[in-house]
Write an enzyme that holds these catalytic residues in place. Structure first.
Site, mmCIF file in Angstrom:
data_model
loop_
_atom_site.group_PDB
_atom_site.id
_atom_site.type_symbol
_atom_site.label_atom_id
_atom_site.label_comp_id
_atom_site.label_asym_id
_atom_site.label_seq_id
_atom_site.Cartn_x
_atom_site.Cartn_y
_atom_site.Cartn_z
ATOM 1 N N ASP A 224 95.904 72.556 34.882
ATOM 2 C CA ASP A 224 96.452 73.997 34.959
ATOM 3 C C ASP A 224 95.646 75.033 33.988
ATOM 4 O OD1 ASP A 224 97.657 74.458 37.287
ATOM 5 O OD2 ASP A 224 100.080 73.944 36.265
ATOM 6 N N ASP A 252 93.976 65.582 22.269
ATOM 7 C CA ASP A 252 92.803 65.249 21.498
ATOM 8 C C ASP A 252 91.338 65.882 21.016
ATOM 9 O OD1 ASP A 252 95.346 64.202 20.350
ATOM 10 O OD2 ASP A 252 94.117 62.067 21.539
HETATM 11 P P1 ADP Z 1 97.859 66.339 26.288
HETATM 12 O O1 ADP Z 1 97.366 65.617 26.327
HETATM 13 O O2 ADP Z 1 98.404 66.764 24.524
HETATM 14 O O3 ADP Z 1 99.298 66.391 26.569
HETATM 15 P P2 ADP Z 1 97.116 68.191 28.194
HETATM 16 O O4 ADP Z 1 97.044 67.431 28.873
HETATM 17 O O5 ADP Z 1 97.578 69.496 28.413
HETATM 18 O O6 ADP Z 1 97.075 67.967 27.177
HETATM 19 O O7 ADP Z 1 95.540 68.208 28.303
HETATM 20 C C1 ADP Z 1 94.334 68.826 27.388
HETATM 21 C C2 ADP Z 1 93.649 69.558 27.919
HETATM 22 O O8 ADP Z 1 92.783 69.026 29.234
HETATM 23 C C3 ADP Z 1 93.815 70.616 29.511
HETATM 24 O O9 ADP Z 1 94.347 72.504 28.801
HETATM 25 C C4 ADP Z 1 92.656 70.470 30.446
HETATM 26 O O10 ADP Z 1 91.840 71.140 30.139
HETATM 27 C C5 ADP Z 1 92.149 68.631 30.266
HETATM 28 N N1 ADP Z 1 93.151 67.967 30.965
HETATM 29 C C6 ADP Z 1 94.232 67.596 30.998
HETATM 30 N N2 ADP Z 1 94.882 66.818 32.197
HETATM 31 C C7 ADP Z 1 93.762 67.496 33.400
HETATM 32 C C8 ADP Z 1 93.526 67.429 34.383
HETATM 33 N N3 ADP Z 1 94.866 66.860 35.567
HETATM 34 N N4 ADP Z 1 92.800 67.666 35.306
HETATM 35 C C9 ADP Z 1 92.191 69.070 34.702
HETATM 36 N N5 ADP Z 1 92.258 68.490 33.318
HETATM 37 C C10 ADP Z 1 92.913 68.352 33.154
#
Ligand code: ADP
Length: 308
Positions: A224, A252
């Protein structure tokens, strides 16, 4: 220059299994071990984006030597303080549905002398640092408020401090008024002790954290996208659907994109596009901290950032 702190680097070993079953013998398609740890993922993505970084923190033992050799191999500048204890190994097990199970060692204990040696080097390196990124957990032996101390040093020297940690070290580190923190939803819930139901909750919680002096709060929301809150505005980032392989390290990678955008003087909207494009591209690769420049350019055109 961007300097990246990783206090607890690791050798990351990734296993691909058809089905992950507890209590049985399983055969893995082994993928090469890599140098891991949140800060090293940030550095790897920055390197791919063409930016030289300096990686600092602690490395020890055989595992430490291995991690250093892996960084040297890909040309990432590293000046870790040597420690007596062994650096850690972390496992990521991925099944055929791309469900990931991580097993993380807590890592070595750092002595008082080793901390002193690190601080001597840090004071030198800060003289040539524009952005200091601190990612991940504190190593054992470091004071709980160590990110607060480092953040305060950055403030004195006018260095932008980007803090991507969780739990107590993030909570205390926030008091140094970092330039940016990037919690995901779960980390923001832990920090605020509030269950998040929607974007308005994210904005309200972020505004209460802004009162402590943090300049920008980026809340990443996986598929999202992201919400950025600062004293002037709220930006919401919408991203296209992509085929996911492994999302470990996406946060990261988004920090890497964000710090490069800031270093290059991009406005916040373009910085957020680069940041999310890096997170997305990482999610399409099996290895962590791995991005593809063509995909990033394509995603930047597709990502929408608007004032909320
Ligand atoms: P963290 O690894 O800190 O939990 P996130 O999973 O929110 O962070 O991922 C960071 C960024 O990577 C997101 O804001 C998005 O832009 C991208 N991202 C992560 N997971 C997805 C996904 N399933 N689909 C599309 N983009 C993703």
């Amino acid at each position: 220059m961007i300097t990246v702190i990783t206090f607890n680097p690791s050798i990351d070993r990734l296993y691909k299994l058809n089905k992950f079953e507890i209590g049985s013998v399983q055969r893995a398609n082994f993928v090469n071990p890599t140098a891991g740890g949140k800060g090293l993922n940030v550095a790897k993505v920055l390197k791919k984006l063409g930016e030289d970084v300096n990686c600092i923190g602690f490395l020890g033992g055989f595992n430490g030597k291995y991690i250093k050799s892996k960084l040297d191999e890909i040309g990432i500048k590293n000046n870790f303080t040597q420690i007596k204890e062994e650096s850690r190994i972390c496992l990521n097990i991925i099944d055929s549905n791309n469900k990931s199970t991580e097993i993380l060692e807590s890592g070595p204990n750092i002595t008082k002398e080793e901390i002193d040696e690190f601080e001597n080097y840090l004071s030198k390196v800060l003289e040539e640092t524009e952005i200091l990124v601190a990612s991940g957990s504190l190593a054992k032996g470091l004071p709980k408020d160590y990110y607060l101390r480092i953040g305060n040093l950055c403030r004195q020297k006018n260095i932008k401090f980007i803090l991507d940690s969780s739990g107590e070290s993030l909570k205390l580190g926030i008091n140094s008024k970092p330039y940016l923190i990037k919690p995901n939803i779960e980390e923001l819930e832990n920090l605020s002790k509030i269950k998040i139901k929607n974007v308005d909750d994210i904005i309200n919680i972020s505004r209460s954290i802004l009162l402590k002096g943090v300049e920008n709060i980026c809340v990443s929301m996986g598929k999202d996208g992201m919400v950025l809150v600062n004293k002037d505005f709220v930006y919401k980032v919408e991203i296209p659907n992509i085929k996911i392989v492994n999302t470990v390290g996406s946060g990261d990678s988004s920090i890497a994109g964000f710090s490069l955008g800031i270093l290059k003087g991009y406005d916040l909207k373009d910085t957020l596009k680069l940041s999310n494009a890096c997170g997305m591209s990482n999610a399409m690769h099996i290895s962590t901290g791995d991005v593809n420049l063509e995909d990033i350019d394509k995603f930047i055109d597709e990502i929408k950032v608007y004032e909320y």
